[in-house]
Write a protein that holds these residues in place. Structure first.
Motif, PDB file in Angstrom:
ATOM      1  N   LYS A  84      34.161  26.690  52.069  1.00 43.80           N
ATOM      2  CA  LYS A  84      34.249  25.209  51.957  1.00 43.80           C
ATOM      3  C   LYS A  84      33.158  24.311  52.120  1.00 43.80           C
ATOM      4  O   LYS A  84      32.836  23.298  51.446  1.00 43.80           O
ATOM      5  N   GLU A  85      32.186  24.757  53.340  1.00 45.54           N
ATOM      6  CA  GLU A  85      31.214  23.804  53.539  1.00 45.54           C
ATOM      7  C   GLU A  85      30.255  23.934  52.507  1.00 45.54           C
ATOM      8  O   GLU A  85      29.517  23.030  52.149  1.00 45.54           O
ATOM      9  N   GLN A  86      30.207  25.357  51.752  1.00 45.74           N
ATOM     10  CA  GLN A  86      29.264  25.323  50.652  1.00 45.74           C
ATOM     11  C   GLN A  86      29.862  24.698  49.280  1.00 45.74           C
ATOM     12  O   GLN A  86      29.263  24.898  48.374  1.00 45.74           O
ATOM     13  N   LYS A  87      30.796  24.076  49.386  1.00 44.80           N
ATOM     14  CA  LYS A  87      31.769  23.467  48.313  1.00 44.80           C
ATOM     15  C   LYS A  87      32.143  24.676  47.264  1.00 44.80           C
ATOM     16  O   LYS A  87      32.151  24.502  46.029  1.00 44.80           O
ATOM     17  N   MET A  88      32.306  25.759  47.713  1.00 49.18           N
ATOM     18  CA  MET A  88      32.612  26.995  46.772  1.00 49.18           C
ATOM     19  C   MET A  88      34.394  26.721  46.930  1.00 49.18           C
ATOM     20  O   MET A  88      34.698  27.763  45.947  1.00 49.18           O
ATOM     21  N   LEU A  89      34.774  26.371  47.866  1.00 47.97           N
ATOM     22  CA  LEU A  89      36.327  26.200  47.726  1.00 47.97           C
ATOM     23  C   LEU A  89      36.708  24.943  48.419  1.00 47.97           C
ATOM     24  O   LEU A  89      36.198  24.470  49.219  1.00 47.97           O
TER      25      LEU A  89
END
Length: 241
Positions: A84-89
């Motif tokens: 989530k933090e890496q905007k992958m989810l």
């Protein structure tokens, strides 16, 4: 070369050997991600998995009383949080429940495998002294207790406790010392060629490699005294009734 007639003691690895029948836990978790339809690529998952392992190596989130479900929940929380933090989810109500479902599925996966293996472990324990040598987080006693495995081992060598980690051969040397037997009369059973088989061989032990779905970190030409693909093959190797 493996010689059953000379075997007087056994050293078992735990993670990836007893709890997943040779499958690397990253692969088990990835299968669960797919079953739950987590919308990430395997490359993204691998990145999150590595992040979680590195984080736990330096942060005492895992406590000695945490069982395997607790550990899985901590790991998957870290992975999902990273994604989530890496905007992958996406961060929404649906993704908030992924960690719980994945942890339960993987815990039940391990529990089912272990329940089938206990007949083998008991038969071996009746015949040989056995020591467990594992890279773990300081809670392996709680994990083994929850799964009903403590009774099978005379001693436990855990990396977080003794301060030595595989693939350092010294951790297997500690196992040999606990058995108080010549290394040549001890067989080491593990799922990782690099972390189990190689350092065990350096100590002079015989080796059985439980070769399952790895993570691409073993040489394609790697081998051991005996190579198996299913834990239950130990029944024939040791000629158990």
């Amino acid at each position: 070369m493996f010689d059953l007639s000379t075997v007087k003691g056994i050293i078992f690895d735990y993670g990836g050997t007893i709890d997943s029948n040779g499958a690397h836990w990253a692969e088990v978790l990835w299968d669960a991600y797919q079953d739950v339809n987590v919308p990430v690529t395997k490359e993204a998952f691998r990145e999150a998995y590595v992040y979680g392992e590195r984080y736990l190596a330096t942060h005492p989130d895992v406590q000695p009383d945490h069982n395997f479900y607790d550990l899985l929940k901590i790991k998957t929380d870290l992975q999902i949080g990273y994604l989530k933090e890496q905007k992958m989810l996406d961060d929404n109500d649906k993704t908030a429940g992924y960690s719980l479902v994945i942890s339960k599925q993987c815990y039940n996966f391990a529990k089912e495998i272990i329940s089938k293996e206990k007949v083998i472990l008991k038969a071996l324990r009746d015949r040989y002294p056995m020591v467990l040598v594992s890279n773990f987080y300081g809670n392996v006693q709680a994990v083994l207790g929850d799964f009903g495995l403590l009774e099978f081992f005379d001693d436990i060598i855990e990396s977080a406790v003794v301060g030595v980690r595989k693939p350092d051969p010294a951790i297997f040397g500690l196992g040999v010392d606990k058995l108080n037997l010549p290394a040549s009369s001890i067989v080491v059973i593990g799922d990782s060629h690099a972390k189990d088989i190689v350092p065990a061989s350096k100590n002079g032990c015989q080796t059985i490699w439980l070769k399952g779905p790895g993570w691409g970190d073993d040489d394609e030409n790697a081998t051991a005294d005996i190579v198996i693909t299913d834990f239950m093959e130990l029944k024939d190797i040791f000629q158990l009734n």
